[in-house]
Write an enzyme that holds these catalytic residues in place. Structure first.
Site, PDB file in Angstrom:
ATOM      1  N   HIS A  32     -30.012  -8.874  27.753  1.00 27.23           N
ATOM      2  CA  HIS A  32     -30.924  -8.824  26.598  1.00 27.23           C
ATOM      3  C   HIS A  32     -32.354  -9.195  27.007  1.00 27.23           C
ATOM      4  CE1 HIS A  32     -31.830  -9.285  22.215  1.00 27.23           C
ATOM      5  NE2 HIS A  32     -32.714 -10.141  22.685  1.00 27.23           N
ATOM      6  N   GLU A  33     -32.495 -10.322  27.680  1.00 30.32           N
ATOM      7  CA  GLU A  33     -33.860 -10.767  28.035  1.00 30.32           C
ATOM      8  C   GLU A  33     -34.486  -9.801  29.031  1.00 30.32           C
ATOM      9  OE1 GLU A  33     -34.778 -12.835  25.973  1.00 30.32           O
ATOM     10  OE2 GLU A  33     -32.798 -13.584  25.389  1.00 30.32           O
ATOM     11  N   ALA A  46     -32.363 -17.863  24.864  1.00 32.60           N
ATOM     12  CA  ALA A  46     -33.206 -17.585  26.020  1.00 32.60           C
ATOM     13  C   ALA A  46     -34.487 -16.941  25.533  1.00 32.60           C
ATOM     14  CB  ALA A  46     -32.498 -16.639  26.992  1.00 32.60           C
ATOM     15  N   GLU A  83     -36.293  -6.791  18.567  1.00 30.95           N
ATOM     16  CA  GLU A  83     -35.001  -7.494  18.592  1.00 30.95           C
ATOM     17  C   GLU A  83     -33.823  -6.577  18.263  1.00 30.95           C
ATOM     18  OE1 GLU A  83     -34.732  -9.987  20.141  1.00 30.95           O
ATOM     19  OE2 GLU A  83     -36.703 -10.966  20.078  1.00 30.95           O
ATOM     20  N   GLU A 126     -37.770 -14.137  26.696  1.00 30.39           N
ATOM     21  CA  GLU A 126     -38.115 -13.031  27.586  1.00 30.39           C
ATOM     22  C   GLU A 126     -39.526 -13.078  28.160  1.00 30.39           C
ATOM     23  OE1 GLU A 126     -37.613 -12.719  24.173  1.00 30.39           O
ATOM     24  OE2 GLU A 126     -39.013 -11.258  23.330  1.00 30.39           O
ATOM     25  N   ASN A 127     -40.127 -14.257  28.344  1.00 32.50           N
ATOM     26  CA  ASN A 127     -41.477 -14.347  28.916  1.00 32.50           C
ATOM     27  C   ASN A 127     -41.626 -13.397  30.108  1.00 32.50           C
ATOM     28  OD1 ASN A 127     -41.674 -16.862  27.331  1.00 32.50           O
ATOM     29  ND2 ASN A 127     -40.263 -17.596  28.902  1.00 32.50           N
ATOM     30  N   GLU A 130     -42.819 -18.143  21.798  1.00 33.26           N
ATOM     31  CA  GLU A 130     -42.481 -17.329  20.642  1.00 33.26           C
ATOM     32  C   GLU A 130     -41.892 -18.234  19.558  1.00 33.26           C
ATOM     33  OE1 GLU A 130     -39.795 -14.060  21.340  1.00 33.26           O
ATOM     34  OE2 GLU A 130     -40.133 -13.272  19.332  1.00 33.26           O
TER      35      GLU A 130
HETATM   36  N1  B3K Z   1     -37.277 -13.593  21.561  1.00 32.62           N
HETATM   37  C1  B3K Z   1     -36.535 -14.818  21.728  1.00 32.62           C
HETATM   38  C2  B3K Z   1     -36.325 -15.569  20.458  1.00 32.62           C
HETATM   39  C3  B3K Z   1     -37.459 -16.416  20.065  1.00 32.62           C
HETATM   40  C4  B3K Z   1     -37.089 -17.287  18.884  1.00 32.62           C
HETATM   41  C5  B3K Z   1     -38.257 -18.054  18.362  1.00 32.62           C
HETATM   42  N2  B3K Z   1     -37.866 -18.975  17.322  1.00 32.62           N
HETATM   43  C6  B3K Z   1     -35.215 -14.584  22.368  1.00 32.62           C
HETATM   44  C7  B3K Z   1     -34.644 -13.234  22.227  1.00 32.62           C
HETATM   45  O1  B3K Z   1     -34.420 -12.703  21.174  1.00 32.62           O
HETATM   46  O2  B3K Z   1     -34.435 -12.622  23.234  1.00 32.62           O
HETATM   47 ZN    ZN Z   2     -34.438 -10.743  21.843  1.00 29.17          ZN
END
Ligand code: B3K
Ligand code: ZN
Length: 898
Positions: A301-302, A266, A324, A268-269, A125
């Site tokens: 969060h993740e 972190a 987000e 969230e893959n 991401e």
């Molecule tokens: N979604 C990722 C953030 C990615 C940032 C890319 N530059 C972490 C989060 O918000 O959980």
């Molecule tokens: Zn996030």
């Protein structure tokens, strides 16, 4: 001058669906640090909902193209170029295999596939997947992925990817393989792989419907003793999402992997969250209470992204707050529930206060500068620059307002409908709003403005009491004041603002509430007024005495409230408001007003004085044992220097520092005995406990120590801090003691005790990178003095053998701490801070543009400072603008200078 060609601006209005869709992806990796070969086989078809395109355009960056086949036959009409790969005249439905090579060992950007500590990691991401293979790297293209990893078994014994492990086994020449399959369709930004020498803490749990799940926290072997808290946080997150939102873990296995080189917190893959070590590793000796709390929040969060982000994802990156803002709201609620359950309002308020403090200090500042943008931005040059406080924190406030309007149950109904409609889809912020509106039978058209208007709304309040009629009227007016130009151009009309209010009687109790036209008194003594017009009057009837209004309770909307409270009224609210958030707020208003007056005097050289009534108000909080320690700590902490400087007509960090230090010293000297008593009373002897209660005691005790370090004669504080440093069995107490020692001696150019403790700290934790980060940060944020400016200490530390610009945590611990968290020293009149900043932005730009762009933002409010500082900042910005190459940094500095 540098290249001035207009950078490519991407606009929300230009969204078009992709010409092709990719249904399945099979990836094969031959992992070799300098030369990793990736074979990517995709099932591709034309998108029936898009206009026809003869050619298939794939994104790709920093890839060496090897070859293409279509339906098994070599395809000659593939052209690799700087931005990707073009395939001419492709069929309507085909299998495409692309082979390419990348170089993870040389990838210092930490985007795409890279090596850290000898292991492989990915970060995709927002647009990192295109640095791994050619692809339609956009979130509205969702596919199922199968991944085969091949690598040396000795060097990379562990091979991980998303989803479930299908098979693993040995290959010739000491290599081995693993094959993973993710059953859920996902966009490419959620792809991940990890390969290396790692070990896992494992736990098996049963989900709500009784299915067994394997949970793993993967780390380097020497860190296994720091994984328990992350695992507990994960288990709590799983339970919480089931009970609060009815959302279950959908995979058989859920993995967290820690890596020390990481651009943010972190990621969230799907099924394979990759974390900065900072948000995983903790034991009492190495991590503070704040670290423990942050780990719980980020793990939550993740994990929560699995539904809000992964199962339902974003159609395009302008919709980023869809996942987000919502996920921040969910993690905030999780932390509040963990601290106080659904009913302990005081414990929940502690979390709320902390979150609002961050919002006001950081997001309001963002809204006031050249990067101001709506929660759903209209355009960007580099999407990584839009992972902002506005998208995350203001986005979370926008989600919270739905819950404030509809209640917990109404909000839950909206969430249920959102998943029912959109599970498995890539959608927009409008889709979310419509689900909330439809589930609650409401028209939320006006609410859309919260997504499209930038800037911080201001609500001014006028009140009138009519004793004869027993009527109390509250007139609210909304606007944006003199918003930053970037914000002004987005503003169209009034917002729907949920404005929570209570009325307090002379005895400090809430009065019953009944609005004009209502038959009876409401059940609650807090009312949420739906404020929708530019100006609107709400009249309460049967108000027996003139009340004091408690405005915007629990911070029910992300706005600035303007109301002329007297100092006595604020002291009264601080003592009596039944809304714990507003009790804290009253103290902050009182302190802010006093501090800004003093800062104004400091700029003109007038001697400073502090009213005794302010000291008395703080003394009451300090000695009120009926209040929780964590609340007292928050109430006694003065607003930060950055926040105060922001409130001045012309920001003057030196004056703010002088004023704030003056008040701290005055409170320290005037209440010396009370601070000492609190210090003694709130010690936490015995084994370390990470509970909210114990950490509240530590926070209050350490705040007392920090005030004692301000005493005119710091000998006593030095003695206490040295003893605390030596005896500490946890990092919270040890680092607080070290900080007190550094600051107690700052005015005298440092002390033997402070130096000894610093040296001891380094030796003791030499092998713990996260603790050494604290060692750098404590020195970069220390007070310093004229004979010992912090810039000199920082420059010396840049040459320390443990310093490493390529590691983002280390760079942040020294450079960002100084440039963004030590305003009085950074904004030195001689411009030494700005020169240092420019050097570091330029150096980082060549290594890691995302990190460089974050640092670049620390000068964006330059126009709001005093003339001398403004000139120095402009010169530094111009220097950077003329030298940097990355799109990331250029967008920031060009917007700042525009
Ligand atoms: N979604 C990722 C953030 C990615 C940032 C890319 N530059 C972490 C989060 O918000 O959980
Ligand atoms: Zn996030």
């Amino acid at each position: 001058m540098a290249d001035t060609a207009t950078p490519n601006v991407i606009r929300r209005a230009d969204y078009a669906p992709p010409a092709f869709l990719i249904d399945t992806v099979a990836l094969e990796f031959d992992l070799i640090p300098e030369r990793t070969v990736v074979r990517n086989t995709m099932r591709v078809r034309r998108n029936p909902d898009a206009s026809h395109a003869a050619n298939f355009e794939l994104m790709g960056e920093q890839l060496e193209f090897v070859g293409a086949t279509i339906d098994g036959a070599p395809f000659a009409h593939a052209h690799a170029h700087e931005h990707g790969l073009t395939l001419d005249n492709v069929p309507d439905n085909f299998e495409l295999t692309l082979t390419s090579i990348c170089n993870p060992a040389e990838n210092t950007t930490l985007s795409g596939l890279y090596v850290s500590g000898g292991n492989f990691f990915t970060q995709c991401e927002a647009e990192g997947f295109r640095r791994i293979t050619y692809f339609l790297d956009r979130p509205d293209v969702m596919a199922t992925f199968t991944v085969t990893l091949r690598a040396s078994k000795a060097d990379y014994p562990v091979l991980l990817s998303n989803g479930n492990l299908l098979e693993e086994g040995d290959l010739p020449d000491g290599r081995h393989f693993a094959r993973w399959e993710d059953p859920f369709r996902k966009p490419s930004y959620l792809f991940a792989l990890v390969a290396g020498k790692l070990v896992a803490l494992e736990e098996r749990v049963k989900s709500g419907s009784g299915k067994e799940k394997l949970l793993q926290v993967w780390v380097e072997p020497h860190d296994l003793d720091k994984t328990r808290h992350a695992m507990d946080s994960l288990i709590n997150s799983i339970r919480w999402d089931e009970s609060r939102f009815g959302l279950e873990l959908d995979l058989d296995r859920f993995m967290i992997v820690a890596v020390s080189d990481f651009n943010m917190g972190a990621m969230e893959n799907k099924g394979l969250n990759i974390f900065n070590t900072k948000y995983v590793l903790a034991n009492p000796e190495t991590a503070t209470d704040t670290d423990f709390a942050n780990i719980e929040a980020v793990v939550g969060h993740e994990y929560f992204h699995n539904w809000t982000g992964n199962r339902v994802t974003c159609r395009d990156w302008f919709q980023l707050s869809l996942k987000e803002g919502l996920t921040v709201f969910r993690d905030q609620e999780f932390s509040a529930d963990m601290a106080g359950g659904a009913t302990d309002e005081a414990a929940r308020a502690t979390k709320r206060i902390e979150d609002v403090r961050v919002l006001r200090q950081m997001q309001f500042a963002e809204d006031a500068g050249p990067m101001a943008h709506p929660v759903r931005p209209e355009s960007y040059v580099e999407i990584n620059n839009f992972y902002t406080m506005t998208v995350y924190e203001k986005g979370s406030e926008v989600v919270r307002m739905y819950q404030t309007l509809f209640g917990r149950d109404g909000f839950r109904k909206g969430m249920d409908l959102y998943f029912k409609r959109h599970d498995g889809q890539a959608v927009t912020c409008d889709d979310f709003r419509h689900a909330l509106a439809d589930a609650n039978g409401r028209d939320l058209a006006q609410f859309e403005r919260w997504y499209s208007q930038a800037g911080t709304p201001r609500v001014s309040v006028r009140t009138k009491y009519d004793a004869a009629q027993q009527r109390y009227s509250v007139t609210l007016t909304q606007g944006y004041g003199d918003a930053a130009p970037a914000a002004r151009e987005t503003q169209k009309g009034p917002l729907l603002i949920p404005f929570a209010i209570g009325l307090i009687g002379k005895d400090g109790h809430d009065l019953p509430l009944q609005l004009e036209g209502e038959a009876r008194v409401s059940d609650s003594t807090t009312r949420v007024l739906e404020f929708t017009q530019t100006e609107q009057t709400f009249t309460f009837v049967n108000v027996a005495q003139e009340p004091l209004p408690s405005l915007l309770r629990n911070f029910s909307a992300p706005v600035i409230v303007e109301y002329d409270y007297s100092a006595d009224q604020l002291a009264f609210l601080l003592a009596h408001d039944s809304d714990p958030f507003n009790r804290w707020e009253a103290g902050q208003r009182l302190a802010t007003r006093e501090l800004l007056t003093l800062a104004g005097r400091a700029t003109t050289g007038v001697p400073l004085q502090l009213d005794d009534s302010v000291v008395a108000a703080f003394a009451r909080v300090l000695t009120d044992e009926t209040l929780s320690p964590s609340f007292r700590e928050l109430a006694l902490m003065l607003p930060s220097e950055a926040y105060l400087a922001e409130q001045m007509a012309e920001s003057n960090p030196a004056a703010v520092h002088a004023a704030r230090q003056f008040v701290r010293k005055r409170l320290a000297n005037a209440l010396r005995k009370d601070w000492l008593a609190v210090y003694e009373k709130h010690r936490t002897p015995g084994a370390y406990e990470a509970t909210p209660e114990a950490s509240g005691h530590r926070a209050l005790k350490n705040l007392a120590l920090s005030y004692l370090a301000e005493l005119d004669d710091p000998a006593e504080a030095v003695r206490l801090a040295s003893a605390q440093y030596d005896a500490a069995n946890n990092m919270t107490d040890r680092s607080a003691a070290l900080s007190a020692l550094l600051n107690a001696s700052a005015a005298n150019g440092g002390s033997v005790e402070a130096q000894q403790a610093l040296d001891d700290f380094y030796r003791r934790f030499e092998k713990e990178p996260l603790v050494i980060d604290k060692w750098f940060a404590l020195q970069a944020t220390q007070r310093g003095s004229a004979q010992r400016p912090v810039i000199e200490i920082v420059r010396r530390l840049m040459a320390h053998p443990a310093f490493n610009l390529k590691n983002p945590n280390r760079a942040r611990s020294l450079i960002f701490s100084f440039c963004a968290a030590n305003p009085a020293q950074f904004h030195a009149e001689d411009g030494s801070g700005y020169a240092f900043w420019a050097e570091q932005v330029i150096a980082l730009d060549a290594i890691n543009p995302q990190v460089a762009a974050r640092l670049a933002r620390s000068l964006e409010l330059w126009r709001r400072f005093t003339p001398t500082l403004r000139d120095g900042m402009r010169a530094a910005l111009e220097k950077v603008a003329s030298q940097v190459k990355s799109r990331d940094v250029r967008e920031i500095v060009e917007k700042a200078l525009a």
